[in-house]
Design an enzyme around this catalytic site. Structure first.
Site, PDB file in Angstrom:
ATOM      1  N   LYS B  85       0.853  -1.197   0.000  1.00 27.88           N
ATOM      2  CA  LYS B  85       0.000   0.000   0.000  1.00 27.88           C
ATOM      3  C   LYS B  85       0.885   1.241   0.000  1.00 27.88           C
ATOM      4  CE  LYS B  85      -3.938   2.048   2.509  1.00 27.88           C
ATOM      5  NZ  LYS B  85      -4.776   1.977   3.732  1.00 27.88           N
ATOM      6  N   SER B 160      -9.710   2.650   2.806  1.00 26.45           N
ATOM      7  CA  SER B 160      -8.789   3.318   1.897  1.00 26.45           C
ATOM      8  C   SER B 160      -7.927   2.354   1.083  1.00 26.45           C
ATOM      9  CB  SER B 160      -7.874   4.242   2.698  1.00 26.45           C
ATOM     10  OG  SER B 160      -7.023   3.472   3.545  1.00 26.45           O
ATOM     11  N   SER B 184      -9.809   0.184   6.951  1.00 22.14           N
ATOM     12  CA  SER B 184      -9.223   0.322   5.614  1.00 22.14           C
ATOM     13  C   SER B 184      -8.601  -0.945   5.045  1.00 22.14           C
ATOM     14  CB  SER B 184      -8.172   1.433   5.613  1.00 22.14           C
ATOM     15  OG  SER B 184      -8.808   2.675   5.644  1.00 22.14           O
TER      16      SER B 184
END
Ligand SMILES: [Mg+2]
Ligand SMILES: [Zn+2]
Lengths: 98, 514, 502
Positions: B85, B160, B184
């Site tokens: 990420k 996210s 997330s």
């Protein structure tokens, strides 16, 4: 709790160092008013006798011995800087010309 | 085995084939790079990756193959590629946090989890898309365009960490690193039919994860199987002297728990407040089905109440923005990242900071910074931040009481399945509701896992089942999760992702667009 | 820049009562920074002693330096503070380019040390009891250099350069309660208070304690109220005053300035002020838009410090002799009178004399040099004597040169000048400047013979028994040898030449 208005947002934007247009301030004031309204029940949830929790898992005395570790080279330190000179970070004037 | 078959294996199966010498890491890594090139780019691409790290990944893969050929003892996951990420800093690859303000920034240091990934010799495929600074539940707040859900390219992949979840769901990577502040990792897992785990707060070092809300953030694994997440958490977990909130517990026993294979005699609690009203019918149906399967496997299902969870979302939207407003103050155009000069008026550093942050941050980030600045400001602190921290205590007490009665808790991960891109973009409050079931775990620091629970009847989209365990009992999640996963897969006749539509190649589209 | 009107100090004192408060920042001499393992060394090549933590790069986290915590507790114990059983860190938020995270990691609600006191002795022996509100841990900021302006000041600069080597250096901020009742002694008390803090931290060995290096920095709060009024006046905070003399002068100036403002019927603006050594005045500080609201909240990246009684007592056992007891002991050892000793203390020269004596000089000689020639030159240079650049070793060497007869007192002063001008050690200065006493009797005899021949009448008087007249001949000889002769020896030789008993 007081409602949040445009002047409040202007002050907050100044504290947060984000320049905002008049339109943006209006829009943000409306959105924040809704959000603040939706979270206001929080202030009534707990009584005075409830302690606060700042850290989810309580730990204490996490400390480091005073032993020198790694450093960056000057080049590495400055590598991401938008502007630099003489091995230092360069920033525009701090005070307005008077 | 064809490249297409190869990339659909679980990470643990890939590791076994590498160890047996049936495949090479270069072959495996190249297959994933090809898949990324095939489905990620272009107008209808998944857009899971912000940066593809082909050269370094292949070099690491070649090194692993050479070492294995030389008979060197390697980490179990050596040679299995991974996606990262883009909130986690990496040397040699840009880190953007999904924000314009960091466009092109190269970190001069590695996050602790990246050091561990390097030590295990796992080739890093690249950096995955996210809502700017991890603020969002749809990955639409990325400054670099939204990621698309592989189940339906017109829908959101959650957020996210939509990039990591979509990459794994689209077979662009066998697993990935995510971060979870309010859901997330888990909510994207739920809406993409993948597995994701938010470990106990402190179980994985946060050093090098760009902070949103320090007391809530946690790095964790994203994968297609429960066992793969367990293997990955063992790699990235454990004590880190660079993170003062890091636990000293060793990161062991998770894969073993996933392999245990029984839940007989375990007590599993349904959280009364986290299902029913407000939850999509198809989500409720799949949730009830999972309960039935666990009961049939010998677990005892009881209902528990966590009465203060009703305050969790409100308290979260005070604590998170407060900490975020402080953590994001450093993005000012002085030491790193972009600098924007004011277009009019005096050129002072204050104005430059104000102009830089105005141009560099997106609307959602600004909204949260202003909200957090408000909640911390003089005169409001006690009513907002102070009260929210008290609610945190109440939520912890609710969890403590519940775990007196049961071993793990269970709920749907997200109240709804993947919604359409743009559907909630102008309604922050509706967007925030997506995290209602995942937020309590972050507030209390307890671990949570999501796994696919099947497809909703009304839209055929994935539903997530969330398991929660007491702090430091992450192993229980893997034990129960793996059992439920095998029971469900037996019903489906294979992994849920076998039911996902085949993605059309976007490679030619991308070329034509050039 | 407009010049402030000020009232005479005497007139200000007639009308108003000053109330003081001090925030003294002490830089600790740990090997590493407060929250990162980068070296705590300031003054090297800019940005060479930083890592990602001191630069506040994305993703970094702080880790507390245990030595810095212990040094802070030691300071608290020496200031008779209570040590908090449970102490936390907090973020103080304001944007400024020397502050990498745009917040300072500090302490707010529960500082490590609180509720202490210290007795401050003024020059005439008057003792003031100063109460300490708190001593908390925090981190230093980087250093800004203002470029392009004429003065190097922030005003009129075109741009600034930032060096973060100092960023994250451990600080202990010592905050007093309001100090009332000092009256006209306020400026003196200010100086004595800061001197006492400096002495304590130096004595503890936790700081280099050099004000000229910024190791000890004082923010002085001053307010005035009419005599008899209970309510405190509006205060100003003069920042970063970097010498003892400056502390005294800054407090005095602010009292005079406040008095003039109040006299003109205008309210004092609560603000920070900056002290300017060149003009001996303060000016209004930078307007900090966020100064009114620091939005403190508990630092989520750091966990509380819990002090056990065992830990605190172990630290207490490490405390050195308290300064007051040390002073008593040193005065006894050196045999100075009360007045002599107080002068030494007030001049801030006790450490220098102690080191000079330890290096081999007599207590009398050490006092003679430090309180005499060195203090005189320091006054001319407008610096504290300790900061003039004379080391105890220099004093000892000069004393040895005198004792051996190589130089006399008059030449020694020239040697001191040479050392201060960077010409090397005293011995090197003697050699370079040719300052050695003329001790070659042959050369002296020639000069004496010439002097006697030039003043035959004086020679006659001496032969006739008027031995006092020898001074005129000695003077002549000293003139010819440009002072480089030993006057005693010259006298002896003259009398011998003339066959007179001395
Ligand atoms: Mg202060
Ligand atoms: Zn301070």
């Amino acid at each position: 709790m007081a409602a949040i208005n445009r002047d409040d947002v202007a002050h907050l934007a100044q504290l947060a160092h984000i320049e905002m247009s008049d339109d943006e301030l209006d829009r943000m004031a409306n959105e924040l008013a809704l959000i603040v309204d939706s979270v206001k029940s929080v202030s009534e949830a707990a009584g005075d006798d409830v302690p606060t929790t700042s850290h989810p898992i309580p730990l204490t005395n996490v400390m480091r011995e005073d032993v020198v570790g790694h450093v960056l080279t000057v080049e590495e330190a400055l590598s991401g800087a938008p502007d630099s000179a003489d091995g230092r970070f360069k920033v525009p004037a701090i005070l307005e010309e008077s | 085995m064809t490249a297409n078959e190869l990339i659909r294996l679980s990470a643990s199966a890939m590791a076994a084939k590498l160890a047996a010498g049936e495949i090479t890491s270069v072959e495996l890594t190249q297959a994933h790079l090809d898949r990324i090139a095939d489905v990620d780019h272009g107008d209808r691409g998944v857009n899971a990756f912000l940066h593809v790290n082909a050269e370094e990944a292949l070099a690491v893969a070649a090194d692993v193959d050479a070492r294995r050929a030389a008979g060197e003892e390697l980490h179990e996951l050596a040679g299995v590629p991974i996606a990262i990420k883009d909130l986690i800093v990496t040397k040699g690859q840009p880190t953007t946090a999904g924000s314009k303000i960091l466009e092109g920034w190269m970190s001069p240091y590695d996050a602790t989890v990246i050091k561990k990934i390097r030590a295990a010799r796992m080739p890093m495929l690249g950096k995955t898309n996210l809502d700017e600074f991890a603020m969002g539940s749809s990955t639409e707040h990325s400054a670099y365009g939204p990621t698309r859900n592989p189940w339906d390219l017109d829908r959101i992949p959650g957020g996210s960490g939509g990039g990591s979840a979509a990459a794994v769901a689209a077979f662009e990577a066998p697993f990935a690193l995510g971060t979870d502040t309010g859901g997330s990792i888990r909510q994207p897992g739920a809406v993409t039919g993948t597995v994701g785990v938010k470990p106990t707060y402190g179980a994985v070092s946060r050093y090098g994860a760009i902070a949103m809300a320090s007391s809530l953030d946690q790095i964790g694994p994203v994968s297609r199987t429960v066992l793969d997440s367990a293997l990955l958490q063992e790699v990235i977990g454990g004590h880190d002297p660079f993170d003062s909130t890091s636990l000293t517990d060793p990161s062991i026993g998770l894969a073993a728990a996933a392999r245990l294979g029984n839940v007989k005699g375990m007590k599993i609690g349904i959280i009364k407040e986290l299902h029913g009203e407000g939850y999509q019918a198809g989500v409720e149906n799949r949730f009830n089905e999972s309960l039935e399967l666990l009961r049939s496997a010998g677990a005892e299902i009881v209902e528990v109440s966590c009465p203060n969870f009703g305050y969790a979302l409100g308290a979260y939207y005070l604590i998170m923005p407060s900490e975020a407003s402080s953590n994001l103050a450093k993005f000012d155009g002085v030491r790193f990242g972009m600098r924007t000069l004011p277009t009019e008026g005096p050129l002072t550093i204050e104005r430059v900071m104000g102009a830089t942050r105005a141009a560099g941050f997106g609307d959602e980030v600004k909204r949260r910074i202003i909200l957090g600045t408000y909640a911390l400001s003089a005169g409001y602190y006690d009513a907002y931040y102070g009260s929210a921290q008290k609610v945190r205590t109440l939520i912890q007490r609710d969890f403590a009481a519940a775990f007196e009665q049961v071993d793990v808790l269970i709920s749907p991960t997200s109240p709804v399945t993947a919604f359409k891109l743009g559907e909630k973009l102008d309604d922050p409050l509706a967007m925030y509701l997506n995290d209602v079931a995942t937020i309590p775990a972050n507030m209390a620091g307890v671990p949570g896992l999501t796994l696919p629970g099947g497809l909703a009847d009304e839209d055929g989209l994935p539903v997530g089942i969330q398991l929660l365990a007491p702090a430091r009992e992450d192993a229980r999640l893997y034990r129960v999760g793996a059992v439920l996963e095998s029971l469900l897969e037996a019903q489906w006749g294979g992994p849920i992702l076998d039911q996902a539509p085949v993605l059309a190649s976007t490679a030619t589209v991308a070329e034509e667009a050039n | 820049m407009s010049v402030d009107t000020i009232l005479s100090f005497e007139e200000a004192m007639e009308k108003y009562e000053p109330v003081l408060g001090f925030e003294v920042h002490v830089e600790l001499n740990t090997k590493t920074k407060m929250f990162s393992s980068a070296p705590n060394v300031f003054g090297d090549e800019p940005n060479s002693n930083v890592n990602e933590v001191c630069l506040g790069l994305p993703g970094v986290l702080p880790v507390v330096n245990k030595k810095a915590v212990e040094s802070s507790i030691l300071i608290g114990l020496a200031l008779n503070c209570k040590i908090a059983p449970h102490s936390t860190f907090a973020r103080k938020q304001y944007f400024y380019p020397d502050t990498p995270k745009n917040f300072q990691t500090s302490q707010y609600d529960d500082p490590i040390c609180y509720d202490g006191w210290i007795d401050i002795e003024l020059e005439d022996g008057t003792v003031f009891h100063v109460e300490i509100e708190r001593a908390h841990m925090e981190e230093d900021a980087g250093k800004l250099t203002h470029m392009g302006g004429s003065t190097g000041r922030i005003q009129g600069a075109d741009y600034s350069l930032v060096d973060y080597n100092r960023s994250g250096v451990p600080l202990v901020e010592i905050v007093t309660k309001t100090i009332e009742g000092a009256g006209s002694r306020a400026p003196e008390l200010a100086k004595a208070y800061v001197a006492a803090i400096r002495e304590i931290v130096k004595n503890l060995g936790v700081s280099e304690a050099k004000m000229e290096h910024g190791n000890v920095r004082c923010d002085a709060n001053v307010s005035l109220r009419p005599h008899g009024q209970e309510k405190l006046g509006t205060r100003t905070e003069t920042k970063n005053v970097n010498s003892l003399r400056a502390v005294e002068n800054a407090v005095k100036f602010e009292i005079q300035r406040h008095a003039a403002v109040l006299d003109s019927g205008v309210a004092i603006t609560q603000e920070t002020r900056h002290w300017h050594e060149d003009t001996k005045s303060t000016t209004s500080g930078r307007p900090k838009s966020d100064a009114d609201d620091y939005r403190y909240f508990p630092e989520p990246d750091l966990v509380p410090i819990v002090t056990t009684a065992e830990w605190v007592e172990e630290l207490r056992s490490r405390l050195p002799e308290p300064p007051a007891e040390r002073r008593k002991r040193l005065q006894g050892d050196w045999g100075y009178t009360d007045l002599e000793f107080r002068d030494v203390v007030n001049a801030g020269l006790m450490d220098e004399i102690e080191e000079t004596v330890a290096a081999g000089a007599s207590a009398a000689a050490a006092r003679k040099w430090w309180m005499g020639e060195i203090a005189r030159r320091a006054k001319l240079a407008d610096v504290d004597p300790a900061a003039l650049g004379v080391s105890p070793a220099v004093v000892v060497e000069i004393e040895k040169l005198i004792a051996s007869g190589a130089i006399n007192d008059k030449l020694a002063r020239k040697v001191l000048d040479g050392v201060l001008e960077g010409e090397g050690t005293p011995a090197e200065v003697v050699a370079k400047r040719g300052l050695a006493v003329v001790s070659d009797d042959g050369a002296l005899q020639t000069a004496i013979d010439e002097a006697l021949a030039a003043q035959p009448d004086v020679a006659e008087k001496i032969r006739g028994g008027k031995v006092q007249a020898v001074g005129a001949i000695v003077g002549g000889v000293m003139k010819v040898t440009r002072g480089q002769a030993d006057a005693g020896r010259v006298r002896e030789l003259i009398l011998k030449t003339l066959g007179v008993e001395g």
